[in-house]
Design a protein around this motif. Structure first.
Motif, PDB file in Angstrom:
ATOM      1  N   THR A 119      22.570  35.465  76.917  1.00 36.43           N
ATOM      2  CA  THR A 119      23.435  35.655  78.007  1.00 36.43           C
ATOM      3  C   THR A 119      24.247  34.320  78.455  1.00 36.43           C
ATOM      4  O   THR A 119      23.443  33.324  78.497  1.00 36.43           O
ATOM      5  N   THR A 149      27.239  39.219  77.973  1.00 33.73           N
ATOM      6  CA  THR A 149      26.038  38.919  76.802  1.00 33.73           C
ATOM      7  C   THR A 149      27.056  38.832  75.655  1.00 33.73           C
ATOM      8  O   THR A 149      27.976  39.518  75.417  1.00 33.73           O
ATOM      9  N   GLU A 204      27.926  37.224  84.567  1.00 31.75           N
ATOM     10  CA  GLU A 204      27.021  36.960  83.556  1.00 31.75           C
ATOM     11  C   GLU A 204      27.708  37.903  82.472  1.00 31.75           C
ATOM     12  O   GLU A 204      27.858  39.132  82.468  1.00 31.75           O
TER      13      GLU A 204
END
Length: 275
Positions: A60, A135, A133
């Motif tokens: 992340t 990925t 956030e």
């Protein structure tokens, strides 16, 4: 690595999205805000963006944004250019100042953060912090660039900053683990051969290991078919004792006969002398 061209925001389209978010969140709509008495536009001069310098595929990426020394910010829209082939937004991960509604969306290579105050929450002044956030999905060197910041004041007036900040994140592939040696099947020990005991015939012979010798010579343990003694009997020699027993009985009878014959001869001689 070849980078795709950053997508530039279109202020009119994004502002429409911001207006919709304001109404959905229950905030004061821009049309209503525009009817308020005129006031100074929100103040902001720059922005900063930070993220880890390097991550691995699957990690992340925490992206933090800061707008220092703001004044009268009731809502904002921040656009970030990010390679959609290498990173994707984590749903529901957007954060902003307390007392407001936050959302995030990803459209191609553009990530958009929206924030609006709720109900009677006051406008924000001072350092404004937001985050989102991502990925990491593929190995790459990704430029995260804040391409546009639009601030909305309580009266609906706006201030826009363009190209204020950027940072770079290197995404590495997941390391391939070294193969673990596979243990072979355990070896089965081979039992040592067991010596076959051989027996020696004869009255004075005994048992032994290997080839035994006695009065009757050696005996082949393979061809010897002598019957074994019953349980509890003396140790079996493997020899046939019947002939020896018969001979002993014959000698015993012969000896007894000689004794009887001598006694008779002695008695006969005594009788002759008596006459």
């Amino acid at each position: 690595m070849q980078h795709r061209t950053r997508l530039r925001s279109r202020p009119t389209t994004r502002l429409t999205t911001l207006r919709t978010a304001l109404v959905t969140a229950g905030g004061v709509g821009l049309a209503v805000l525009a009817a308020s008495p005129a006031a100074a536009a929100p103040i902001a001069t720059t922005a900063t963006i930070t993220a880890p310098a390097s991550v691995t595929v699957g990690d992340t990426v925490d992206v933090a944004l800061t707008l220092p020394d703001t004044t009268d910010v009731f809502a904002y829209q921040i656009e970030i250019a990010a390679d959609a082939d290498a990173v994707e937004v984590v749903d529901g991960s957007a954060t902003g100042p307390d007392g407001g509604f936050d959302s995030v969306e990803q459209d191609g290579d553009t990530v958009t953060l929206l924030h609006t105050r709720l109900g009677t929450s006051p406008a924000v002044s001072g350092d404004l912090a937001a985050s989102v956030e991502l990925t990491a999905t593929s190995p790459a060197t990704v430029d995260l660039a804040v391409t546009s910041v639009t601030l909305v004041a309580t009266d609906g007036s706006t201030t826009t900053l363009t190209d204020p900040a950027s940072t770079t994140v290197t995404i590495a592939a997941v390391p391939t683990p070294s193969p673990t040696p596979t243990a072979g099947p355990p070896s089965t020990p081979t039992a040592a051969p067991t010596a076959t005991p051989s027996t020696v015939p004869g009255g004075t012979g005994g048992t032994g290991t290997g080839t035994g010798t006695g009065a009757g010579g050696s005996v082949d343990p393979v061809t010897d078919t002598s019957a074994a003694p019953a349980g509890g009997a003396l140790a079996w020699t493997g020899a046939d004792l019947a002939p020896w027993v018969a001979a002993s009985v014959a000698l015993l009878l012969a000896g007894a006969g000689l004794v009887v014959a001598r006694r008779r001869a002695s008695r006969a001689a005594g009788a002759e002398d008596a006459r």
